[in-house]
Design a protein around this motif. Structure first.
Motif, PDB file in Angstrom:
ATOM      1  N   SER A  38      11.132  11.975   0.635  1.00  0.00           N
ATOM      2  CA  SER A  38      10.948  11.643   1.983  1.00  0.00           C
ATOM      3  C   SER A  38      11.592  10.630   2.157  1.00  0.00           C
ATOM      4  CB  SER A  38       9.232  11.635   2.376  1.00  0.00           C
ATOM      5  OG  SER A  38       8.810  10.459   1.677  1.00  0.00           O
ATOM      6  N   SER A  39      11.683  10.185   3.556  1.00  0.00           N
ATOM      7  CA  SER A  39      12.516   9.025   3.971  1.00  0.00           C
ATOM      8  C   SER A  39      11.096   8.207   4.857  1.00  0.00           C
ATOM      9  CB  SER A  39      13.367   9.441   5.173  1.00  0.00           C
ATOM     10  OG  SER A  39      14.211  10.088   4.543  1.00  0.00           O
ATOM     11  N   SER A  40      11.234   6.747   4.542  1.00  0.00           N
ATOM     12  CA  SER A  40      10.297   6.052   4.857  1.00  0.00           C
ATOM     13  C   SER A  40      10.734   4.384   5.071  1.00  0.00           C
ATOM     14  CB  SER A  40       9.036   5.833   3.828  1.00  0.00           C
ATOM     15  OG  SER A  40       8.020   5.162   4.395  1.00  0.00           O
ATOM     16  N   GLY A  41      10.699   4.318   6.272  1.00  0.00           N
ATOM     17  CA  GLY A  41      10.983   2.890   6.677  1.00  0.00           C
ATOM     18  C   GLY A  41      12.311   2.464   6.445  1.00  0.00           C
ATOM     19  N   VAL A  89       4.469   6.945  -9.607  1.00  0.00           N
ATOM     20  CA  VAL A  89       6.021   5.863  -9.613  1.00  0.00           C
ATOM     21  C   VAL A  89       6.710   6.253  -8.567  1.00  0.00           C
ATOM     22  CG1 VAL A  89       7.946   5.479 -10.783  1.00  0.00           C
ATOM     23  CG2 VAL A  89       5.855   5.731 -11.997  1.00  0.00           C
ATOM     24  N   ARG A  90       6.997   5.294  -7.629  1.00  0.00           N
ATOM     25  CA  ARG A  90       7.792   5.254  -6.429  1.00  0.00           C
ATOM     26  C   ARG A  90       9.033   4.663  -6.475  1.00  0.00           C
ATOM     27  NH1 ARG A  90       8.849   2.204  -1.716  1.00  0.00           N
ATOM     28  NH2 ARG A  90       8.650   3.587   0.334  1.00  0.00           N
ATOM     29  N   ALA A  91      10.188   5.580  -6.469  1.00  0.00           N
ATOM     30  CA  ALA A  91      11.674   5.005  -6.330  1.00  0.00           C
ATOM     31  C   ALA A  91      12.113   5.104  -5.164  1.00  0.00           C
ATOM     32  CB  ALA A  91      12.411   6.048  -7.584  1.00  0.00           C
ATOM     33  N   SER A  92      12.730   4.176  -4.637  1.00  0.00           N
ATOM     34  CA  SER A  92      13.325   4.120  -3.259  1.00  0.00           C
ATOM     35  C   SER A  92      14.857   3.318  -3.277  1.00  0.00           C
ATOM     36  CB  SER A  92      12.447   3.217  -2.426  1.00  0.00           C
ATOM     37  OG  SER A  92      12.289   2.108  -2.837  1.00  0.00           O
ATOM     38  N   SER A  93      15.504   3.704  -2.252  1.00  0.00           N
ATOM     39  CA  SER A  93      16.897   2.984  -2.098  1.00  0.00           C
ATOM     40  C   SER A  93      17.143   3.183  -0.671  1.00  0.00           C
ATOM     41  CB  SER A  93      17.953   3.485  -2.814  1.00  0.00           C
ATOM     42  OG  SER A  93      18.106   5.034  -2.000  1.00  0.00           O
ATOM     43  N   PRO A  94      17.938   2.282   0.113  1.00  0.00           N
ATOM     44  CA  PRO A  94      18.049   2.034   1.338  1.00  0.00           C
ATOM     45  C   PRO A  94      18.954   3.274   1.783  1.00  0.00           C
ATOM     46  CG  PRO A  94      18.676  -0.287   0.559  1.00  0.00           C
ATOM     47  CD  PRO A  94      18.276   0.942  -0.746  1.00  0.00           C
ATOM     48  N   VAL A  95      18.760   3.883   2.978  1.00  0.00           N
ATOM     49  CA  VAL A  95      19.171   4.902   3.700  1.00  0.00           C
ATOM     50  C   VAL A  95      20.824   4.306   4.068  1.00  0.00           C
ATOM     51  CG1 VAL A  95      19.589   6.240   5.463  1.00  0.00           C
ATOM     52  CG2 VAL A  95      17.428   6.001   4.590  1.00  0.00           C
ATOM     53  N   ASN A 126       0.905  -1.159   0.003  1.00  0.00           N
ATOM     54  CA  ASN A 126       0.111  -0.046   0.151  1.00  0.00           C
ATOM     55  C   ASN A 126       0.700   1.345   0.183  1.00  0.00           C
ATOM     56  OD1 ASN A 126      -2.789  -1.279   0.040  1.00  0.00           O
ATOM     57  ND2 ASN A 126      -2.010  -1.862   2.179  1.00  0.00           N
ATOM     58  N   GLY A 127       0.516   2.345  -0.862  1.00  0.00           N
ATOM     59  CA  GLY A 127       1.247   3.431  -0.852  1.00  0.00           C
ATOM     60  C   GLY A 127       1.523   4.033   0.516  1.00  0.00           C
ATOM     61  N   ASP A 128       2.535   4.525   0.576  1.00  0.00           N
ATOM     62  CA  ASP A 128       2.855   5.370   1.927  1.00  0.00           C
ATOM     63  C   ASP A 128       2.655   6.964   1.636  1.00  0.00           C
ATOM     64  OD1 ASP A 128       4.809   6.042   0.208  1.00  0.00           O
ATOM     65  OD2 ASP A 128       6.537   5.183   1.450  1.00  0.00           O
ATOM     66  N   ASP A 129       3.095   7.718   2.478  1.00  0.00           N
ATOM     67  CA  ASP A 129       2.561   9.053   2.690  1.00  0.00           C
ATOM     68  C   ASP A 129       3.354   9.904   1.306  1.00  0.00           C
ATOM     69  OD1 ASP A 129       1.598  11.558   3.953  1.00  0.00           O
ATOM     70  OD2 ASP A 129       3.769  12.047   3.836  1.00  0.00           O
ATOM     71  N   ALA A 138      11.435   8.767  -3.431  1.00  0.00           N
ATOM     72  CA  ALA A 138      11.034   9.897  -4.432  1.00  0.00           C
ATOM     73  C   ALA A 138       9.914   9.389  -5.271  1.00  0.00           C
ATOM     74  CB  ALA A 138      12.103  10.199  -5.591  1.00  0.00           C
ATOM     75  N   ALA A 139       8.594  10.195  -5.009  1.00  0.00           N
ATOM     76  CA  ALA A 139       7.568   9.674  -5.771  1.00  0.00           C
ATOM     77  C   ALA A 139       7.266  10.807  -6.648  1.00  0.00           C
ATOM     78  CB  ALA A 139       6.380   9.775  -4.832  1.00  0.00           C
ATOM     79  N   VAL A 140       6.726  10.225  -8.177  1.00  0.00           N
ATOM     80  CA  VAL A 140       6.551  11.124  -9.452  1.00  0.00           C
ATOM     81  C   VAL A 140       5.291  10.898  -9.714  1.00  0.00           C
ATOM     82  CG1 VAL A 140       7.125  11.645 -11.526  1.00  0.00           C
ATOM     83  CG2 VAL A 140       8.900  11.638  -9.827  1.00  0.00           C
ATOM     84  N   PRO A 141       4.250  11.736  -9.892  1.00  0.00           N
ATOM     85  CA  PRO A 141       3.082  11.247 -10.347  1.00  0.00           C
ATOM     86  C   PRO A 141       2.968  11.129 -11.984  1.00  0.00           C
ATOM     87  CG  PRO A 141       3.136  13.729 -10.203  1.00  0.00           C
ATOM     88  CD  PRO A 141       4.418  13.237  -9.566  1.00  0.00           C
ATOM     89  N   VAL A 142       1.953  10.281 -12.386  1.00  0.00           N
ATOM     90  CA  VAL A 142       1.788   9.547 -13.644  1.00  0.00           C
ATOM     91  C   VAL A 142       0.539  10.811 -14.460  1.00  0.00           C
ATOM     92  CG1 VAL A 142       1.682   8.024 -15.429  1.00  0.00           C
ATOM     93  CG2 VAL A 142       3.154   7.874 -13.304  1.00  0.00           C
TER      94      VAL A 142
END
Length: 441
Positions: free
Chosen positions: A105-108, A127-133, A89-92, A113-117
């Motif tokens: 933002s940072s999450s978990g 589209v949500r892109a993420s990488s570990p801190v 489920n999508g986060d904030d 980085a979230a970009v609207p389509v």
């Protein structure tokens, strides 16, 4: 001294490193985090462009392959993950992106980085892109480690440079301290060597000048004692004998007259020795107060009898120079006395005193029929004892007296022995005759 210089240098380097390294470390951290977020945003934007708008009607959605360490996921307006990797489920960040703006933002424990389509003026997904801190933190720590290593290298170089500079600064001061200790132990020949530090060189020069002045003062005191002893011993002995002879006679008047003359000569000798002790070896003209003829007459009166007792003759002559030319009588008489006594004790045969006019100088030649052996220059060294003419103190005293008059005393010929005193003069015209006044060198 060396430890203080090293401590001061290290303190300055440490302060500089802290002031430089702390902001630089913060800048490295900010740069790496910002770069990673920019990278995630670019990846999400590239993926959003490739999303098929028909995925909302059931067509399959495709996302490009994510870069190493990154995750891409496509979320529909209901915040459900349709394809890719991410939370079910999508986060904030996804929720804010559905409002039509790019979010970071940072999450978990991830950077997100979230970009609207967009499609048909509405948002059909995110589209949500993420990488570990932890990946970014690893690079931050690596940057900080490199920065710390650079600081350690800089500190090591600073220690080496500080120690070298400490040696360069402390060495001349330690050398100056050693010379001061040598002086306190009685070595007045010790001199501080020059260094590469101007301020220390100034101190060393002042120290050397002070030591030179002190050495000269002590030398003049020793010379005065030696000169007084040398010049007064014989006249005092003669005065004592004269008085004893007078006491043994019925008519003591001639002996008293002779004793009075000896006393006057002693007074002149004392005056010249004192003047020499005050002159510091530099030319110090004295007033010409005695004609050459009178000076030679007194010299003949004093020395003819002494030489005759040894069966020797004394001859005096003036060539070209007028008999009434005036010269400083006291010092010239002392110089002639030393040279004639030297000829009486160490020479042989007839003693000749000749005065020659050299236009701008007078030359006094004192010659006998003896021979000088050895180095003529060493004859004038104080305390020289070569066994020949001129040994002892007398010639050194005569040379110093000549220097105070601006003149020069030298050995003109070793055989037959001839000493020459050159006395510079300047002539002054008057209505009656030419007068001679003494000038400086």
């Amino acid at each position: 001294m060396r430890q203080r210089v090293v401590r001061v240098a290290l303190t300055a380097v440490l302060v500089a490193l802290v002031l430089l390294a702390v902001p630089l470390a913060l800048a490295v951290r900010y740069s790496l985090y910002a770069g990673q977020r920019d990278s995630l945003e670019r990846a999400a934007l590239a993926a959003a462009v490739r999303v098929n708008p028909d995925y909302t009607t059931g067509d399959p959605a495709e996302l490009p392959a994510a870069a190493s360490g990154q995750h891409l996921g496509l979320y529909d307006p209901r915040l459900r993950l349709r394809v890719g990797n991410g939370p079910r489920n999508g986060d904030d960040a996804v929720r804010r992106a559905l409002a039509g703006r790019v979010t970071r933002s940072s999450s978990g424990g991830d950077l997100v980085a979230a970009v609207p389509v967009p499609h048909a003026e509405r948002v059909i997904g995110v589209v949500r892109a993420s990488s570990p801190v932890a990946d970014v933190q690893g690079r931050v720590f690596a940057g900080w480690a490199a920065l710390a290593g650079t600081a350690v290298v800089a500190l090591t170089v600073a220690v080496l440079v500080a120690r070298r500079q400490a040696r360069a600064l402390a060495a001349p001061l330690e050398d100056l301290s050693r010379h001061c200790r040598a002086v306190t132990e009685g070595d007045l020949t010790a001199r501080a060597a020059p260094s590469a530090v101007a301020e220390i060189d100034q101190v060393a020069r002042t120290h050397n000048d002070m030591l030179h002045s002190l050495s000269e003062l002590l030398r003049h005191e020793r010379d005065f004692t030696a000169n007084a002893s040398h010049q007064l011993r014989t006249p005092l002995t003669g005065l004592q004998l004269t008085l004893e002879t007078g006491l043994a006679q019925d008519d003591a008047r001639p002996a008293l007259q002779e004793a009075l003359a000896d006393t006057r000569r002693l007074h002149e000798t004392v005056e010249e020795v004192l003047r020499l002790s005050r002159s510091a070896g530099q030319p110090r003209p004295t007033a010409p107060d005695r004609p050459v003829g009178e000076l030679l007459a007194r010299t003949e009166e004093r020395w003819r009898g002494l030489l005759a007792r040894d069966g020797r003759r004394l001859e005096l002559a003036v060539q070209d120079a007028p008999d009434d030319v005036r010269v400083p009588g006291g010092p010239i008489a002392e110089i002639l006395g030393v040279l004639l006594d030297n000829a009486r004790v160490h020479g042989r045969g007839t003693v000749r005193v000749t005065v020659r006019d050299l236009d701008d100088a007078l030359a006094f030649d004192i010659a006998d029929e003896g021979t000088v052996e050895g180095d003529g220059v060493r004859l004038f060294e104080r305390g020289h004892s070569g066994g020949g003419p001129g040994t002892g103190i007398g010639l050194a005293l005569a040379r110093d007296l000549a220097v105070t008059l601006g003149g020069r005393l030298s050995l003109a010929r070793p055989a037959p022995t001839t000493f020459t005193l050159l006395l510079p003069v300047r002539r002054e015209r008057s209505t009656a005759r030419d007068g001679i006044g003494q000038g400086g060198r």
